[in-house]
Design a protein around this motif. Sequence first.
Motif, PDB file in Angstrom:
ATOM      1  N   ARG A  18       0.856  -1.219   0.224  1.00 47.66           N
ATOM      2  CA  ARG A  18      -0.115  -0.202  -0.058  1.00 47.66           C
ATOM      3  C   ARG A  18       1.060   1.245   0.208  1.00 47.66           C
ATOM      4  O   ARG A  18       0.626   2.262  -0.701  1.00 47.66           O
ATOM      5  CB  ARG A  18      -0.959   0.229   1.307  1.00 47.66           C
ATOM      6  CG  ARG A  18      -2.113  -0.817   1.218  1.00 47.66           C
ATOM      7  CD  ARG A  18      -2.892  -0.622   2.253  1.00 47.66           C
ATOM      8  NE  ARG A  18      -4.119  -1.644   2.455  1.00 47.66           N
ATOM      9  CZ  ARG A  18      -4.214  -2.517   3.419  1.00 47.66           C
ATOM     10  NH1 ARG A  18      -3.533  -2.133   4.754  1.00 47.66           N
ATOM     11  NH2 ARG A  18      -5.129  -3.415   3.700  1.00 47.66           N
ATOM     12  N   PHE A  19       1.861   1.169   0.939  1.00 51.47           N
ATOM     13  CA  PHE A  19       2.763   2.479   0.811  1.00 51.47           C
ATOM     14  C   PHE A  19       3.284   2.604  -0.513  1.00 51.47           C
ATOM     15  O   PHE A  19       3.415   3.742  -1.194  1.00 51.47           O
ATOM     16  CB  PHE A  19       3.928   2.175   1.930  1.00 51.47           C
ATOM     17  CG  PHE A  19       4.982   3.288   1.831  1.00 51.47           C
ATOM     18  CD1 PHE A  19       4.817   4.389   2.291  1.00 51.47           C
ATOM     19  CD2 PHE A  19       6.343   2.997   1.063  1.00 51.47           C
ATOM     20  CE1 PHE A  19       5.709   5.507   2.161  1.00 51.47           C
ATOM     21  CE2 PHE A  19       7.198   3.932   1.051  1.00 51.47           C
ATOM     22  CZ  PHE A  19       7.098   5.096   1.791  1.00 51.47           C
ATOM     23  N   GLU A  21       2.263   1.737  -3.388  1.00 53.26           N
ATOM     24  CA  GLU A  21       1.160   2.398  -4.187  1.00 53.26           C
ATOM     25  C   GLU A  21       1.006   3.906  -3.887  1.00 53.26           C
ATOM     26  O   GLU A  21       0.953   4.770  -5.177  1.00 53.26           O
ATOM     27  CB  GLU A  21      -0.005   1.397  -4.037  1.00 53.26           C
ATOM     28  CG  GLU A  21      -1.030   2.097  -4.873  1.00 53.26           C
ATOM     29  CD  GLU A  21      -2.521   1.138  -4.784  1.00 53.26           C
ATOM     30  OE1 GLU A  21      -3.261   1.136  -5.842  1.00 53.26           O
ATOM     31  OE2 GLU A  21      -2.709   0.557  -3.535  1.00 53.26           O
ATOM     32  N   THR A  22       0.971   4.384  -2.670  1.00 49.02           N
ATOM     33  CA  THR A  22       0.799   5.763  -2.415  1.00 49.02           C
ATOM     34  C   THR A  22       1.633   6.431  -2.779  1.00 49.02           C
ATOM     35  O   THR A  22       1.551   7.738  -3.141  1.00 49.02           O
ATOM     36  CB  THR A  22       0.605   5.787  -0.896  1.00 49.02           C
ATOM     37  OG1 THR A  22       1.554   5.577  -0.310  1.00 49.02           O
ATOM     38  CG2 THR A  22      -0.778   5.321  -0.383  1.00 49.02           C
ATOM     39  N   GLN A  23       3.146   6.032  -3.056  1.00 50.86           N
ATOM     40  CA  GLN A  23       4.275   6.617  -3.331  1.00 50.86           C
ATOM     41  C   GLN A  23       4.294   6.443  -4.696  1.00 50.86           C
ATOM     42  O   GLN A  23       5.137   7.323  -5.387  1.00 50.86           O
ATOM     43  CB  GLN A  23       5.431   6.235  -2.769  1.00 50.86           C
ATOM     44  CG  GLN A  23       5.445   6.011  -1.341  1.00 50.86           C
ATOM     45  CD  GLN A  23       5.457   7.603  -0.822  1.00 50.86           C
ATOM     46  OE1 GLN A  23       6.436   8.549  -1.299  1.00 50.86           O
ATOM     47  NE2 GLN A  23       4.554   7.984  -0.005  1.00 50.86           N
ATOM     48  N   ARG A  36      -8.421  -3.592  -4.300  1.00 48.70           N
ATOM     49  CA  ARG A  36      -7.229  -3.236  -5.403  1.00 48.70           C
ATOM     50  C   ARG A  36      -7.045  -4.566  -5.982  1.00 48.70           C
ATOM     51  O   ARG A  36      -7.070  -5.535  -5.566  1.00 48.70           O
ATOM     52  CB  ARG A  36      -6.116  -3.023  -4.598  1.00 48.70           C
ATOM     53  CG  ARG A  36      -5.889  -1.790  -3.645  1.00 48.70           C
ATOM     54  CD  ARG A  36      -4.466  -1.610  -2.884  1.00 48.70           C
ATOM     55  NE  ARG A  36      -4.667  -0.279  -2.458  1.00 48.70           N
ATOM     56  CZ  ARG A  36      -4.934   0.000  -1.113  1.00 48.70           C
ATOM     57  NH1 ARG A  36      -5.641  -0.854  -0.463  1.00 48.70           N
ATOM     58  NH2 ARG A  36      -4.850   1.256  -0.564  1.00 48.70           N
TER      59      ARG A  36
END
Length: 133
Positions: A18-19, A21-23, A36
């Motif tokens: 998830r991290f 993806e957020t980056q 997702r």
Amino acid sequence: MKIGDLAKHTGLSVVTLRFYETQGLLESQRTDSNYRDFPASALERVRQIKNFRALKLSIPEMKQLLKWSLTPSECCGEVCELVEIQLQRVVEQRAMLEELEVELRRLLSICSGKGEGGCNILRELSTGRSAAN
């Protein structure tokens, strides 16, 4: 593939994925039920990211490398320059760690470990005479 499956196949945690993806390092689509959904190519992308992380590259550097990987023959010089910069960082960090090792060994050399008359290390660090200053 769902994020849990991607985690299982890559050995990374769901939180890490998830991290990433957020980056902006990974992309997914949302299903109708808001899960997702990662493409099969995400496995290769995660492998690349793991390789980049092994080199201790920053998120912006990883993003740049992922961008350059789309046209590798055109960006080879830039890639070499980025790796050279990272090598220089490592060399500098190693020198700092070697200096730290010398200081820690020096501090240990003045300590009996018995605490008789107080702790020489704490005394040394409290007086500001440590070589780290």
